[in-house]
Design a protein around this motif. Structure first.
Motif, PDB file in Angstrom:
ATOM      1  N   VAL A   1      -0.404   1.444  10.195  1.00  0.00           N
ATOM      2  CA  VAL A   1       0.259   0.296  10.806  1.00  0.00           C
ATOM      3  C   VAL A   1      -0.442  -0.105  12.104  1.00  0.00           C
ATOM      4  N   THR A   2      -0.885   0.882  12.898  1.00  0.00           N
ATOM      5  CA  THR A   2      -1.588   0.558  14.145  1.00  0.00           C
ATOM      6  C   THR A   2      -2.933  -0.081  13.865  1.00  0.00           C
ATOM      7  N   ALA A   3      -3.639   0.396  12.844  1.00  0.00           N
ATOM      8  CA  ALA A   3      -4.947  -0.183  12.524  1.00  0.00           C
ATOM      9  C   ALA A   3      -4.828  -1.618  12.049  1.00  0.00           C
ATOM     10  N   CYS A   4      -3.761  -1.962  11.331  1.00  0.00           N
ATOM     11  CA  CYS A   4      -3.559  -3.324  10.830  1.00  0.00           C
ATOM     12  C   CYS A   4      -2.762  -4.189  11.795  1.00  0.00           C
ATOM     13  N   ARG A   5      -2.389  -3.632  12.967  1.00  0.00           N
ATOM     14  CA  ARG A   5      -1.634  -4.374  14.000  1.00  0.00           C
ATOM     15  C   ARG A   5      -0.326  -4.935  13.433  1.00  0.00           C
ATOM     16  N   GLY A   6       0.372  -4.136  12.663  1.00  0.00           N
ATOM     17  CA  GLY A   6       1.663  -4.549  12.138  1.00  0.00           C
ATOM     18  C   GLY A   6       1.878  -4.007  10.748  1.00  0.00           C
ATOM     19  N   VAL A   7       3.036  -4.341  10.172  1.00  0.00           N
ATOM     20  CA  VAL A   7       3.381  -3.830   8.845  1.00  0.00           C
ATOM     21  C   VAL A   7       2.762  -4.656   7.733  1.00  0.00           C
ATOM     22  N   ASP A   8       2.066  -5.752   8.078  1.00  0.00           N
ATOM     23  CA  ASP A   8       1.388  -6.554   7.063  1.00  0.00           C
ATOM     24  C   ASP A   8       0.082  -5.870   6.694  1.00  0.00           C
ATOM     25  N   VAL A   9       0.200  -4.775   5.949  1.00  0.00           N
ATOM     26  CA  VAL A   9      -0.948  -3.950   5.591  1.00  0.00           C
ATOM     27  C   VAL A   9      -1.551  -4.480   4.298  1.00  0.00           C
ATOM     28  N   THR A  10      -2.850  -4.823   4.335  1.00  0.00           N
ATOM     29  CA  THR A  10      -3.572  -5.334   3.172  1.00  0.00           C
ATOM     30  C   THR A  10      -4.880  -4.571   3.032  1.00  0.00           C
TER      31      THR A  10
ATOM     32  N   GLN B   1       2.940  10.400  10.011  1.00  0.00           N
ATOM     33  CA  GLN B   1       1.863  10.184  10.979  1.00  0.00           C
ATOM     34  C   GLN B   1       0.771   9.300  10.386  1.00  0.00           C
ATOM     35  N   ALA B   2       0.459   9.468   9.097  1.00  0.00           N
ATOM     36  CA  ALA B   2      -0.530   8.609   8.452  1.00  0.00           C
ATOM     37  C   ALA B   2      -0.055   7.163   8.390  1.00  0.00           C
ATOM     38  N   VAL B   3       1.244   6.939   8.180  1.00  0.00           N
ATOM     39  CA  VAL B   3       1.790   5.579   8.191  1.00  0.00           C
ATOM     40  C   VAL B   3       1.620   4.952   9.574  1.00  0.00           C
ATOM     41  N   SER B   4       1.832   5.740  10.639  1.00  0.00           N
ATOM     42  CA  SER B   4       1.635   5.218  11.986  1.00  0.00           C
ATOM     43  C   SER B   4       0.195   4.800  12.210  1.00  0.00           C
ATOM     44  N   VAL B   5      -0.768   5.584  11.699  1.00  0.00           N
ATOM     45  CA  VAL B   5      -2.185   5.226  11.835  1.00  0.00           C
ATOM     46  C   VAL B   5      -2.491   3.924  11.102  1.00  0.00           C
TER      47      VAL B   5
ATOM     48  N   ILE C   1       0.852  -1.187   0.000  1.00  0.00           N
ATOM     49  CA  ILE C   1       0.000   0.000   0.000  1.00  0.00           C
ATOM     50  C   ILE C   1       0.889   1.239   0.000  1.00  0.00           C
ATOM     51  N   TYR C   2       0.629   2.172  -0.943  1.00  0.00           N
ATOM     52  CA  TYR C   2       1.314   3.459  -0.965  1.00  0.00           C
ATOM     53  C   TYR C   2       0.517   4.455  -0.120  1.00  0.00           C
ATOM     54  N   VAL C   3       1.181   5.098   0.851  1.00  0.00           N
ATOM     55  CA  VAL C   3       0.604   6.199   1.624  1.00  0.00           C
ATOM     56  C   VAL C   3       1.097   7.488   0.971  1.00  0.00           C
ATOM     57  N   LEU C   4       0.187   8.250   0.360  1.00  0.00           N
ATOM     58  CA  LEU C   4       0.548   9.395  -0.465  1.00  0.00           C
ATOM     59  C   LEU C   4       0.104  10.688   0.193  1.00  0.00           C
ATOM     60  N   GLY C   5       0.958  11.712   0.113  1.00  0.00           N
ATOM     61  CA  GLY C   5       0.629  13.073   0.527  1.00  0.00           C
ATOM     62  C   GLY C   5       0.803  14.013  -0.653  1.00  0.00           C
ATOM     63  N   ILE C   6      -0.221  14.799  -0.977  1.00  0.00           N
ATOM     64  CA  ILE C   6      -0.222  15.669  -2.158  1.00  0.00           C
ATOM     65  C   ILE C   6      -0.095  17.118  -1.696  1.00  0.00           C
TER      66      ILE C   6
ATOM     67  N   ALA D   1      -9.197   9.186  11.769  1.00  0.00           N
ATOM     68  CA  ALA D   1      -7.835   9.466  12.244  1.00  0.00           C
ATOM     69  C   ALA D   1      -7.042  10.239  11.196  1.00  0.00           C
ATOM     70  N   LEU D   2      -7.166   9.862   9.906  1.00  0.00           N
ATOM     71  CA  LEU D   2      -6.446  10.599   8.858  1.00  0.00           C
ATOM     72  C   LEU D   2      -7.019  12.005   8.678  1.00  0.00           C
ATOM     73  N   ASP D   3      -8.323  12.179   8.924  1.00  0.00           N
ATOM     74  CA  ASP D   3      -8.903  13.513   8.854  1.00  0.00           C
ATOM     75  C   ASP D   3      -8.307  14.426   9.920  1.00  0.00           C
ATOM     76  N   ILE D   4      -8.104  13.882  11.135  1.00  0.00           N
ATOM     77  CA  ILE D   4      -7.492  14.677  12.214  1.00  0.00           C
ATOM     78  C   ILE D   4      -6.019  14.948  11.912  1.00  0.00           C
ATOM     79  N   VAL D   5      -5.326  13.937  11.380  1.00  0.00           N
ATOM     80  CA  VAL D   5      -3.896  14.096  11.064  1.00  0.00           C
ATOM     81  C   VAL D   5      -3.709  15.127   9.959  1.00  0.00           C
ATOM     82  N   LEU D   6      -4.604  15.158   8.957  1.00  0.00           N
ATOM     83  CA  LEU D   6      -4.472  16.097   7.841  1.00  0.00           C
ATOM     84  C   LEU D   6      -4.582  17.540   8.293  1.00  0.00           C
ATOM     85  N   ARG D   7      -5.368  17.809   9.318  1.00  0.00           N
ATOM     86  CA  ARG D   7      -5.538  19.175   9.819  1.00  0.00           C
ATOM     87  C   ARG D   7      -4.517  19.559  10.874  1.00  0.00           C
TER      88      ARG D   7
END
Length: 627
Positions: free
Chosen positions: A119-128, A113-117, A88-93, A142-148
């Motif tokens: 990884v925590t939601a998927c309980r590890g780096v095995d993000v699918t 910070q979005a990567v931390s969210v 998964i690509y985590v992108l910031g524009i 969580a990403l809405d709060i991080v974006l602001r």
């Protein structure tokens, strides 16, 4: 501007999530995401080996493309900051802003910070995508709060409550989380202590402290003993006889304070004082006085080959050194006169400092005016007009590129400058006023100096800044291409036949300009150094730079097109494989007047009130070319 949008894009498949700010359209974010996918696939297949910004880190190897940034887009260009987590690509524009590079680092921090969210939601780096779908609502909020913008303390609390508590607690626990982790008390706990502190302070200010009367009386007695008079002891003895029968105060001062200080065991003056002194001195040995000859002055003589040259005499009255060598200790030396060794007749010394005394004795010559009458020098000095208040003006730069007779691209950048009163005149007082901008319908983008300017809405702004000796740029703006006026339309035509190269520049002025252009320079870059050249009208040839320059004094607003011709000889040996010769023309001009080129003007915020003074605006050419 910092990060505009966050997105989760798998390596294969459609986008999972897109979170944008309120003022950033999602359609533009989708265009940037599509361009990023096309750029990534182009690098993976090896079709494109050169990125726009020189970044070649994207490829088919996932480890090589784990993180970085790339500029995508052609018309609307965006900078995409990416991090690859599993598949998964985590992108910031964000925007491509060359003047301010801080947004890049802030965007990188938001992506981390979005990567931390994630990884925590998927309980590890095995993000699918399947794991992201189970916690989609929590990840979205969580990403809405991080974006602001979120602090590290609140981010840690959000990650801790991502799997346990509800979404509402994650959203509304900002203040309590900050206070708890920092160890700060809430206002409810501090209010009672504040009221108690205020009452204690009020009670303390109302208290007064006074010395008892006994202490003051004892102090008066001590002061009386320090300033004694001649009749003081006699009066005190009489008072002591009267107060013998009075009961004494046990806390009163001691009577020893009134007694005089005894010296040498109560030594008193009496008639037998002289006899006692003689008895004391009888046992001491008294040295005899020196003879009278010892008190005479001592003379040290100096003898030479031709006799006695005199000397220096020391006595009890002092030395004769100043008299013998007169003026040797003066500031200018002195003591020696060369005329004594030349002739018996001394040379007459000139008075003063050799003519410099005329500077003090003569009167200053009075200046004469043009009509012959005498005038003061102060009247001849041209006095500059002092500033009445803050001044504002607009400086614009126009860039244009013509290809033959067609306009390829155009752009106008403007800066609003503020010139405050000098700090010495205002006493470092801040300058504060409001103004509005008219004629800004064609503006593409406004950028404000946020520490000094704030927007009030409806194209009104408020300025508050410290005084400065130099003009302060407070706003920048750019115009849309379709709303940008062109001062000059330029056309370049060339013809190459054999060894002869003919070039013509044709130009015409815009009739809607506020005033005609003056001092315009046309520069023609030649491909080779010409041996023979014919120009019409006359031009200046710079062989070192291979340039032809035409200088036009004034271009009328409503005039016919003017042609500048040049014909040069080209040697076949200087051509590179028969390639076409490239000829480029440049135009340089500048203008200063009451109106700006874009039509934007600065107005007072309220009618009838002068908060600032608008001085002459100016615009100039940037990259104004034709090829």
């Amino acid at each position: 501007m910092s990060c505009l949008a966050l997105s989760l894009q798998p390596t294969n498949g459609s986008d999972i999530l897109l979170q944008t700010r309120e003022w950033f359209p999602p359609a533009r974010a989708l265009v940037a995401l599509s361009a990023f996918r096309q750029t990534r696939l182009a690098f993976a297949t090896g079709k494109n080996n050169n990125a726009e910004d020189g970044d070649t880190s994207l490829g088919d190897d996932p480890l090589a493309a784990s993180s970085g940034q790339v500029i995508v887009g052609v018309e609307s260009r965006y900078r995409v900051v990416y991090r690859l987590v599993n598949a998964i690509y985590v992108l910031g524009i964000t925007t491509v802003d060359d003047d301010c590079v801080n947004n890049v680092f802030e965007c990188i921090s938001i992506v981390n910070q979005a990567v931390s969210v994630v990884v925590t939601a998927c309980r590890g780096v095995d993000v699918t995508p399947e794991k992201l779908g189970r916690k989609y609502a929590e990840i979205y909020m969580a990403l809405d709060i991080v974006l602001r913008g979120v602090s590290n303390i609140r981010l840690a609390a959000m990650l801790a409550s991502l799997h346990g508590d509800s979404i509402a607690k994650m959203v509304h626990s900002a203040l309590s989380t900050e206070n708890k982790i920092r160890g700060a008390d809430s206002w409810g706990n501090i209010e009672a202590h504040s009221a108690e502190h205020e009452s204690s302070e009020l009670a303390f200010t109302n208290n007064s402290f006074e010395l008892p009367a006994e202490t003051l009386e004892a102090g008066d007695e001590v002061a009386a003993t320090l300033a004694r008079t001649e009749q003081g002891p006699v009066i005190e003895q009489e008072e002591a006889k009267e107060d013998e029968n009075v009961e004494k105060d046990p806390f009163a001062a001691s009577d020893n304070l009134d007694k005089p200080v005894d010296l040498v065991g109560g030594f008193k003056k009496d008639k037998d004082q002289a006899s006692d002194l003689a008895m004391v001195l009888s046992g001491l040995e008294v040295t005899t006085l020196p003879p009278a000859a010892a008190t005479e002055s001592t003379h040290i003589g100096v003898e030479g080959f031709e006799g006695d040259y005199g000397g220096i005499e020391f006595s009890k009255d002092g030395s004769t050194l100043p008299e013998d060598f007169e003026g040797i200790n003066q500031a200018w030396g002195g003591g020696l006169d060369a005329s004594e060794f030349v002739d018996a007749k001394k040379v007459v010394k000139r008075e003063g400092l050799g003519g410099l005394e005329l500077l003090e004795t003569s009167d200053a010559p009075a200046a004469k005016a043009a009509n012959g009458a005498e005038a003061n020098l102060e009247d001849l000095v041209v006095k500059q007009s002092a500033m009445k208040g803050p001044e504002m003006y607009i400086s614009e730069e126009i860039n244009a590129e013509f290809r033959e007779s067609l306009l390829a691209r155009v752009g106008l950048m403007g800066v609003v400058y503020l010139k405050t009163l000098p700090p010495k005149q205002t006493g470092n007082a801040e300058t504060e006023f409001s103004f509005k901008i008219d004629g800004a319908n064609g503006v593409k983008r406004f950028v404000m100096y946020s520490s000094s300017v704030s927007s009030l809405g409806n194209q009104m702004f408020h300025v508050r800044t410290a005084p400065s000796d130099e003009p302060i740029p407070i706003m920048k703006y750019s115009l849309l291409p379709r709303a940008t006026p062109l001062p000059l339309r330029v056309r370049l035509v060339k013809r190459h036949s054999g060894t002869l190269l003919s070039v013509m520049i044709q130009y015409v002025s815009n009739p809607d300009l506020p005033s005609p252009l003056t001092d315009v320079t046309f520069i023609l870059k030649l491909p080779v150094d010409p041996t023979l050249s014919q120009v019409s009208p006359k031009a200046v040839l710079n062989r070192s730079e291979r340039e032809l320059q035409w200088h036009v004094q004034e271009i009328p607003l409503k005039g016919s097109p003017v042609r500048l011709r040049a014909r040069i000889t080209v040697d076949r040996s200087e051509e590179d494989g028969g390639e076409e010769l490239e000829v480029v023309g440049y135009v340089k001009f500048s203008y200063q007047g009451t109106k700006s080129l874009s039509g934007i003007s600065l107005q007072q915020a309220s009618e009838g009130k002068t908060d600032f003074y608008e001085v002459a605006n100016r615009y100039e050419s940037g990259v104004y070319t034709c090829n």
